[in-house]
Scaffold this active site. Structure first.
Site, PDB file in Angstrom:
ATOM      1  N   LYS A 238       0.851  -1.199   0.000  1.00  0.00           N
ATOM      2  CA  LYS A 238       0.000   0.000   0.000  1.00  0.00           C
ATOM      3  C   LYS A 238       0.881   1.242   0.000  1.00  0.00           C
ATOM      4  O   LYS A 238       1.889   1.304   0.721  1.00  0.00           O
ATOM      5  CB  LYS A 238      -0.900  -0.035   1.234  1.00  0.00           C
ATOM      6  CG  LYS A 238      -1.912   1.085   1.342  1.00  0.00           C
ATOM      7  CD  LYS A 238      -2.784   0.883   2.577  1.00  0.00           C
ATOM      8  CE  LYS A 238      -3.830   1.955   2.762  1.00  0.00           C
ATOM      9  NZ  LYS A 238      -4.683   1.704   3.948  1.00  0.00           N
TER      10      LYS A 238
ATOM     11  N   SER B  16      -9.525  -0.816   7.322  1.00  0.00           N
ATOM     12  CA  SER B  16      -8.974  -0.793   5.971  1.00  0.00           C
ATOM     13  C   SER B  16      -8.295  -2.087   5.547  1.00  0.00           C
ATOM     14  O   SER B  16      -7.994  -2.269   4.369  1.00  0.00           O
ATOM     15  CB  SER B  16      -7.968   0.359   5.835  1.00  0.00           C
ATOM     16  OG  SER B  16      -8.614   1.591   6.041  1.00  0.00           O
TER      17      SER B  16
ATOM     18  N   SER C 274      -9.312   1.592   3.173  1.00  0.00           N
ATOM     19  CA  SER C 274      -8.553   2.407   2.249  1.00  0.00           C
ATOM     20  C   SER C 274      -7.513   1.606   1.460  1.00  0.00           C
ATOM     21  O   SER C 274      -6.937   2.106   0.503  1.00  0.00           O
ATOM     22  CB  SER C 274      -7.841   3.520   3.031  1.00  0.00           C
ATOM     23  OG  SER C 274      -6.927   2.982   3.986  1.00  0.00           O
TER      24      SER C 274
END
Length: 582
Positions: free
Chosen positions: A50, A148, A124
């Site tokens: 990420k 997330s 996210s």
């Protein structure tokens, strides 16, 4: 594993819009593969990171180009994986500054769930989840402050591990709420996630938030300690599914031992975005927000600026209330060892999120955002599909440092689901896709087989996966069962793509009914099947001649430009049999 073959597979994998922000070149990846020691625990496995976690050689953007910087070294959690033989492919998209659970808050695009139909990917950690679910990489790192690492896993049919806070170091991670942030793990199989967890965990001396797990797993207050004892599993009643009966029925398939009141947990979760913890995000991002307000997306800025409305006294009052709620959670652990909840109460499309981006984001976090405030570990696993083909999911919660116990229980439940999926099918009246007395098909239903969690998905295939066609074995090898043939509503056109495969496209005018086959696929095998679907094909909702809807193969409209229209044949098999190739 063959490191170079895995690199080639990663390079050849589909790259849908909005999944990746940056990637290493083929030359760089093969150079990394050359350095892999085949005896290492993760040797040759590829992974994504990420883009709020530092990877040396690639910029860290946190979803904001003006915030970007080039780190000189890997975050410690990334370095541990590289030292264990894994290969970083690149950096994945996220809701800007990890603020959101939708996957729709990024200037780098808004990826869709691998299940298509306009379904959000969740956030996210959106790109990380999709990259795993579509087979681009073996595993991925995300982060998890409010959910997330769990919501995207749920919406893409994969496994997500949210460790105990501090078990994986957050040094080299752009902070969201520094006191709550976790690095999370995504994988298609729980065994892969466990292997990654074993390598990545452990105290990092320079990390003040780092924690070492006790030698003996921490037991919940009052928990049973008998060797081999099946844990007491808690479930909840009266949960809000926001009008989504499909998700409600999916959760009802799971039977626990004890019903518990999760009201204190949900109240704690409300403190995260409706209390002063949102102000903690300004502790690290406030200066950038003040200096570069136009660099931040309006919806992200709106969320962050709510933190300006809380005082120091508000923060202390919230801390005092949280302590009371933690005591209530401790009392819950005296009655149960594990709590199982739906990961999400409902799902949304991108269009639905656009109508209410903040309110619907809160709905997605209803059963996730309390975990870090209450110092819990969590593991998210697939739970089949709803009646209309949307993914369902469960999350297992335990007290801090119960991580190993949670993954062991999740593995047992997963094995039960696989065993149930291989047992004899239900009777005709209960089986999805079975013919009724009047000859109509009951399609798109999810069922529970003789064991716990034996969910299956009805899938419509239109071309190379039909019986006798070259890729039909991909269904058969995964335990697929042919339910019969059917026809679409007259809303589609079929094309022969340049690669020789068919493409089915829904049109507003001039459509026709196309012959398809309906297959029943065990839910636990769907993720692996999806990983093999090449662009421009994807799964979406097909309307059938009798008015029912089912998940099936569709083609992106852009791909049929210049392709041969074979709609008049009525289906791929007729097209082949009639020798209409030219």
């Amino acid at each position: 594993m063959d490191a170079h073959a895995n690199v080639d597979a990663a390079l050849a994998a589909p790259a849908p819009d909005g999944v990746w922000i940056s990637r290493f070149s083929a030359t760089e990846l093969h150079r990394h593969a050359d350095a892999v020691n085949p005896g290492l625990p993760l040797a040759g496995m590829t992974f994504a990171v990420k883009d709020n976690i530092d990877v040396a050689g690639l910029p860290t953007t946190a979803g904001c180009a003006d915030f970007a910087y080039l780190p000189e070294r890997h975050a410690p959690v990334v370095q541990r994986l590289v030292d264990a033989g894994a290969i970083v492919v690149g950096k994945t998209n996220l809701d800007q500054f990890a603020t959101g659970l939708t996957g729709a808050r990024s200037p780098y695009g808004a990826p869709e769930s691998v299940f298509g139909g306009g379904l959000i990917s969740g956030g996210s950690s959106s790109g990380s989840a999709v990259a795993v679910a579509n087979g681009s990489v073996h595993f991925a790192l995300g982060t998890d402050t409010a959910g997330s690492g769990r919501v995207p896993a749920a919406l893409n049919g994969i496994v997500g591990i949210k460790p105990t806070r501090g078990l994986l170091s957050t040094v080299g991670v752009v902070p969201a709420c520094r006191s709550l942030d976790c690095v999370s793990i995504f994988a298609r199989e729980l065994s892969t996630a466990e292997s990654v967890m074993r390598v990545a965990r452990g105290r990092v001396p320079e990390d003040p938030w780092s924690r070492e797990a006790p030698r003996e797993p921490k037991a919940a207050p009052g928990a049973r300690q008998q060797p081999g004892a099946w844990p007491r599993i808690g479930v909840a009643e009266g949960l809000d599914f926001f009008g989504d009966s499909g998700q409600e029925k999916a959760y009802a398939r799971f039977a626990g031992d004890v019903t518990v009141d999760v009201g204190p947990l949900l109240e704690a979760g409300d403190l995260l975005y409706r209390g002063p913890w949102v102000a903690e995000r300004l502790a690290d991002l406030g200066e950038f927000l003040t200096a570069r307000p136009d660099s931040v997306l309006p919806v992200t800025r709106r969320v962050l600026e709510t933190g300006l409305g809380f005082s120091a006294a508000d923060a202390f009052r919230a801390r005092h209330r949280l302590q009371e709620l933690r005591a209530a959670a401790d009392r819950m652990w005296e009655r149960i060892d594990v709590l199982v909840l739906p990961t999400v109460g409902t799902t949304f499309t991108h269009a639905e999120i656009a109508e209410d981006p903040i309110g619907r984001n809160l709905m997605l976090g209803r059963y996730t955002q309390f975990a870090n405030l209450l110092d819990m570990a969590a593991v998210t696993v697939p739970n089949g599909f709803t009646e209309d083909g949307r993914p369902a999911s469960l999350t297992l919660f335990g007290p801090a440092f119960s991580d190993d116990r949670l993954t062991a229980l999740a593995r047992s439940l997963h094995e039960r689901e696989r065993a149930a999926a291989s047992e004899p099918e239900p009777t005709t009246e209960d089986r999805p896709g079975a013919a009724t007395a009047d000859g109509h098909l009951l399609v798109g239903r999810v069922f529970e087989g003789p064991g716990a969690g034996g969910a299956a998905m009805t899938l419509a295939v239109v071309g190379l996966h039909l019986s006798g066609e070259p890729r039909n074995s991909e269904l058969v090898e995964r335990g697929g069962t042919l339910l019969g043939t059917a026809r679409t509503a007259p809303l589609y056109r079929m094309y022969e793509l340049p690669a020789g495969a068919p493409g089915l496209v829904r049109v507003d005018d001039g459509g026709a009914a196309i012959e398809i086959e309906l297959w029943q696929l065990p839910a636990v095998t769907v993720g692996g099947f999806l990983a093999g679907i090449p662009a421009p094909l994807s799964l979406g909702r097909l309307l059938l001649e009798d008015g029912a809807e089912v998940t099936g193969f569709l083609c992106e409209a852009y791909a049929v430009s210049g392709a041969r229209d074979i709609t008049a044949s009525g289906g791929w098999r007729n097209h082949r049999l009639k020798g209409t190739h030219s």
